[in-house]
Design a protein around this motif. Sequence first.
Motif, PDB file in Angstrom:
ATOM      1  N   SER A   1      26.568 -35.140 -85.015  1.00  0.00           N
ATOM      2  CA  SER A   1      26.675 -34.322 -86.223  1.00  0.00           C
ATOM      3  C   SER A   1      25.279 -33.983 -86.748  1.00  0.00           C
ATOM      4  N   ILE A   2      25.153 -32.847 -87.376  1.00  0.00           N
ATOM      5  CA  ILE A   2      23.863 -32.383 -87.873  1.00  0.00           C
ATOM      6  C   ILE A   2      23.548 -33.052 -89.203  1.00  0.00           C
ATOM      7  N   LYS A   3      22.352 -33.625 -89.280  1.00  0.00           N
ATOM      8  CA  LYS A   3      21.923 -34.264 -90.523  1.00  0.00           C
ATOM      9  C   LYS A   3      21.649 -33.187 -91.571  1.00  0.00           C
ATOM     10  N   GLN A   4      21.620 -33.619 -92.816  1.00  0.00           N
ATOM     11  CA  GLN A   4      21.244 -32.690 -93.890  1.00  0.00           C
ATOM     12  C   GLN A   4      19.789 -32.251 -93.696  1.00  0.00           C
ATOM     13  N   PRO A   5      19.483 -30.971 -93.984  1.00  0.00           N
ATOM     14  CA  PRO A   5      18.077 -30.542 -93.898  1.00  0.00           C
ATOM     15  C   PRO A   5      17.231 -31.279 -94.938  1.00  0.00           C
ATOM     16  N   PRO A   6      15.917 -31.348 -94.692  1.00  0.00           N
ATOM     17  CA  PRO A   6      15.043 -32.015 -95.657  1.00  0.00           C
ATOM     18  C   PRO A   6      15.230 -31.424 -97.058  1.00  0.00           C
ATOM     19  N   GLN A   7      15.034 -32.262 -98.065  1.00  0.00           N
ATOM     20  CA  GLN A   7      15.244 -31.844 -99.452  1.00  0.00           C
ATOM     21  C   GLN A   7      13.997 -31.215-100.071  1.00  0.00           C
ATOM     22  N   ASN A   8      12.897 -31.264 -99.344  1.00  0.00           N
ATOM     23  CA  ASN A   8      11.663 -30.664 -99.850  1.00  0.00           C
ATOM     24  C   ASN A   8      11.481 -29.265 -99.264  1.00  0.00           C
ATOM     25  N   PRO A   9      10.849 -28.343 -99.999  1.00  0.00           N
ATOM     26  CA  PRO A   9      10.653 -27.003 -99.442  1.00  0.00           C
ATOM     27  C   PRO A   9       9.841 -27.060 -98.151  1.00  0.00           C
ATOM     28  N   PRO A  10      10.160 -26.204 -97.196  1.00  0.00           N
ATOM     29  CA  PRO A  10       9.387 -26.196 -95.948  1.00  0.00           C
ATOM     30  C   PRO A  10       7.955 -25.737 -96.225  1.00  0.00           C
ATOM     31  N   PRO A  11       7.024 -26.067 -95.329  1.00  0.00           N
ATOM     32  CA  PRO A  11       5.646 -25.629 -95.551  1.00  0.00           C
ATOM     33  C   PRO A  11       5.541 -24.107 -95.494  1.00  0.00           C
ATOM     34  N   ARG A  12       4.593 -23.555 -96.218  1.00  0.00           N
ATOM     35  CA  ARG A  12       4.297 -22.129 -96.101  1.00  0.00           C
ATOM     36  C   ARG A  12       3.762 -21.873 -94.696  1.00  0.00           C
ATOM     37  N   PRO A  13       3.829 -20.627 -94.230  1.00  0.00           N
ATOM     38  CA  PRO A  13       3.293 -20.342 -92.895  1.00  0.00           C
ATOM     39  C   PRO A  13       1.804 -20.673 -92.835  1.00  0.00           C
ATOM     40  N   PRO A  14       1.299 -21.023 -91.635  1.00  0.00           N
ATOM     41  CA  PRO A  14      -0.143 -21.245 -91.493  1.00  0.00           C
ATOM     42  C   PRO A  14      -0.896 -20.012 -92.012  1.00  0.00           C
ATOM     43  N   ALA A  15      -2.078 -20.236 -92.599  1.00  0.00           N
ATOM     44  CA  ALA A  15      -2.804 -19.183 -93.321  1.00  0.00           C
ATOM     45  C   ALA A  15      -2.973 -17.887 -92.516  1.00  0.00           C
TER      46      ALA A  15
ATOM     47  N   THR B  85       6.082 -25.984-109.220  1.00  0.00           N
ATOM     48  CA  THR B  85       4.735 -25.610-109.654  1.00  0.00           C
ATOM     49  C   THR B  85       3.974 -25.009-108.481  1.00  0.00           C
ATOM     50  N   ALA B  86       3.470 -23.804-108.686  1.00  0.00           N
ATOM     51  CA  ALA B  86       2.773 -23.083-107.619  1.00  0.00           C
ATOM     52  C   ALA B  86       1.624 -23.909-107.061  1.00  0.00           C
ATOM     53  N   VAL B  87       1.506 -23.895-105.740  1.00  0.00           N
ATOM     54  CA  VAL B  87       0.395 -24.554-105.056  1.00  0.00           C
ATOM     55  C   VAL B  87      -0.585 -23.487-104.575  1.00  0.00           C
ATOM     56  N   GLU B  88      -0.045 -22.431-103.970  1.00  0.00           N
ATOM     57  CA  GLU B  88      -0.871 -21.304-103.522  1.00  0.00           C
ATOM     58  C   GLU B  88      -0.876 -20.245-104.625  1.00  0.00           C
ATOM     59  N   ASP B  89      -1.890 -19.369-104.607  1.00  0.00           N
ATOM     60  CA  ASP B  89      -1.984 -18.404-105.706  1.00  0.00           C
ATOM     61  C   ASP B  89      -0.993 -17.237-105.578  1.00  0.00           C
ATOM     62  N   PRO B 123      10.526 -21.303-103.477  1.00  0.00           N
ATOM     63  CA  PRO B 123      11.383 -21.901-102.438  1.00  0.00           C
ATOM     64  C   PRO B 123      12.854 -21.509-102.651  1.00  0.00           C
ATOM     65  N   SER B 124      13.464 -20.928-101.632  1.00  0.00           N
ATOM     66  CA  SER B 124      14.858 -20.481-101.757  1.00  0.00           C
ATOM     67  C   SER B 124      15.798 -21.661-102.005  1.00  0.00           C
ATOM     68  N   MET B 125      15.395 -22.871-101.593  1.00  0.00           N
ATOM     69  CA  MET B 125      16.296 -24.030-101.778  1.00  0.00           C
ATOM     70  C   MET B 125      16.437 -24.416-103.249  1.00  0.00           C
ATOM     71  N   PHE B 126      15.581 -23.854-104.098  1.00  0.00           N
ATOM     72  CA  PHE B 126      15.669 -24.130-105.540  1.00  0.00           C
ATOM     73  C   PHE B 126      16.276 -22.950-106.290  1.00  0.00           C
ATOM     74  N   LEU B 127      17.000 -22.068-105.587  1.00  0.00           N
ATOM     75  CA  LEU B 127      17.598 -20.884-106.210  1.00  0.00           C
ATOM     76  C   LEU B 127      19.095 -20.852-105.951  1.00  0.00           C
ATOM     77  N   HIS B 128      19.851 -20.371-106.932  1.00  0.00           N
ATOM     78  CA  HIS B 128      21.293 -20.236-106.801  1.00  0.00           C
ATOM     79  C   HIS B 128      21.687 -18.850-107.313  1.00  0.00           C
ATOM     80  N   SER B 129      22.457 -18.122-106.508  1.00  0.00           N
ATOM     81  CA  SER B 129      22.838 -16.760-106.895  1.00  0.00           C
ATOM     82  C   SER B 129      23.758 -16.774-108.106  1.00  0.00           C
ATOM     83  N   THR B 130      23.506 -15.858-109.035  1.00  0.00           N
ATOM     84  CA  THR B 130      24.419 -15.720-110.167  1.00  0.00           C
ATOM     85  C   THR B 130      25.543 -14.741-109.807  1.00  0.00           C
TER      86      THR B 130
END
Lengths: 22, 136
Positions: A1-15, B85-89, B123-130
């Motif tokens: 079974s698939i675990k829940q995805p991480p609860q933290n936002p994924p990293p932004r793309p590399p610069a 809280t924003a990390v990047e500008d 982050p989309s994971m912190f958003l919920h559609s109204t």
Amino acid sequence: SIKQPPQNPPPRPPADMRRKRL
Amino acid sequence: GPIMLDTYRVIADYSKSSKYELNLKAGDLLDIVEKSPNGWWFCQYDTQRGWAPASYLEPLDGPDESEEPEPNYAGELYKTTKGYTAVEDDELTLQLGETIEVIHKLLDGWWVVRKGEKTGFYPSMFLHSTGERREL
């Protein structure tokens, strides 16, 4: 079974990737 | 019949930050089992299975822009289910329970949102559609 995805936002793309998307 | 899984390439090294994640090395090829809209994808690498950040993966067959919804400049109303809280500008700082407009739902789980005059990633994971669309 698939675990829940991480609860933290994924990293932004590399610069260097982030620049490419803009 | 067999289930065909999408293959993605790791674009940068990543060290896992919780138990059920995978450590990634640039160039590794992963099969994607499930794409969660929060930006964590459940992947298979060799005999290992775990979560990997979509932001560190690129599709083997070229850009996956076709999978990504177009931006919606009118905005779709969402409420924050957690403050951040924003990390990047280019990110927004918001408290729990704020109503914002989602403009672009990116696959990496960081959505472009607008609050008044300000626009930034959240982050989309912190958003919920109204369930409402903003009236113009």
